[in-house]
Write an enzyme that holds these catalytic residues in place. Structure first.
Site, short mmCIF file in Angstrom:
data_model
loop_
_atom_site.label_atom_id
_atom_site.label_comp_id
_atom_site.label_asym_id
_atom_site.label_seq_id
_atom_site.Cartn_x
_atom_site.Cartn_y
_atom_site.Cartn_z
N CYS A 85 0.83 -1.19 0.00
CA CYS A 85 0.00 0.00 0.00
C CYS A 85 0.88 1.26 0.00
O CYS A 85 1.56 1.52 -0.97
CB CYS A 85 -0.99 -0.03 1.16
SG CYS A 85 -2.39 1.11 0.95
N HIS A 202 -3.49 -5.59 0.99
CA HIS A 202 -2.81 -5.82 2.27
C HIS A 202 -2.77 -7.31 2.63
O HIS A 202 -3.73 -7.84 3.19
CB HIS A 202 -3.54 -5.09 3.39
CG HIS A 202 -3.33 -3.61 3.41
ND1 HIS A 202 -2.34 -3.01 4.16
CD2 HIS A 202 -3.98 -2.62 2.77
CE1 HIS A 202 -2.41 -1.70 4.00
NE2 HIS A 202 -3.39 -1.43 3.15
N GLU A 204 -1.02 -8.63 5.03
CA GLU A 204 -0.95 -8.76 6.49
C GLU A 204 -2.33 -8.67 7.14
O GLU A 204 -2.52 -9.17 8.26
CB GLU A 204 0.01 -7.70 7.08
CG GLU A 204 -0.56 -6.30 7.24
CD GLU A 204 -0.69 -5.50 5.97
OE1 GLU A 204 -1.14 -4.34 6.05
OE2 GLU A 204 -0.35 -6.02 4.89
#
Length: 224
Positions: A85, A202, A204
């Site tokens: 990002c 994302h 994560e």
């Protein structure tokens, strides 16, 4: 052996990255950008957020932090580097990867789950998947549209440096499945080495069972 998750002023996904990596058994720590990379760094994550408030352009100011010279040096040595990002924007601005990320075609911030298709399964970040696999990952960005001129885009495709493309749940790429208007529906790209990558979704945030989504674990397993 430590993965350095670099914190800039305005980073807000650094702790998420450390938590997700730790769940995979990876030793990871947050490194303030002014402190430089630890000598035992075996991987680098440029996390999401709004470094320097996205002034000038998203990622432009962080890309000029002295630590980015160190990141380029370790990347040249084959150390895996991943920008996510805002970290992807920083990576592009720092010329770790080609192209640029600009304002979404919708001209608004978008926070939603999207589908991405694995375009190159022969990289550290996609070794856990097969080419053509469809992942569900979250996005949260206002400047996530990947742009690159036609000639360099053709080179990216020819060199198999497109990592992910936005698609629908069946793996079909279309204007409707491209959330931000990215050139070629590109969601992630590789640098000159396949150990350097940036992506807007994302991983994560899709790596913990308690969040109900674990498709991103394979991306982070590059550091395991």
């Amino acid at each position: 052996m430590t993965v350095s998750v670099i914190r800039f002023g305005g980073s807000n996904c650094d702790r998420d990255a450390v938590r997700a990596l730790s769940r995979l058994g990876v030793d990871a720590e947050i490194v303030w950008h002014e402190d430089g990379l630890p000598a035992d760094t075996t991987g680098v994550v440029l996390p999401g957020g709004f470094s320097y408030g996205d002034y000038l352009r998203a990622g432009a100011m962080a890309a000029h932090s002295p630590i980015m010279d160190e990141v380029r040096d370790v990347a040249d040595d084959g150390v895996p580097v991943l920008g996510v990002c805002n970290g992807a924007q920083i990576g592009c601005e720092a010329t770790l990867t080609p192209g640029a990320f600009t304002t979404n075609a919708s001209a608004r911030f978008q926070c939603e789950h999207v589908h991405v298709r694995v375009e190159n399964g022969d990289t550290p970040f996609t070794a856990a998947y097969d080419e053509g696999d469809v992942l569900t990952l979250p996005i949260a960005h206002g400047e996530g549209r990947f742009e690159i001129d036609a000639e360099r885009y053709d080179d990216l495709v020819a060199d198999e440096r497109v990592l992910f493309r936005y698609c629908d749940e069946h793996g079909e790429v279309s204007d409707e499945s491209n959330p931000n208007g990215s050139t070629g529906a590109v969601a992630g790209v590789l640098g000159e080495r396949d150990s350097v990558a940036v992506l807007m979704p994302h991983p994560e945030r899709a790596s913990l069972f308690e969040l109900g989504l674990t498709d991103g674990q394979g991306v982070l397993s590059a550091f395991a």
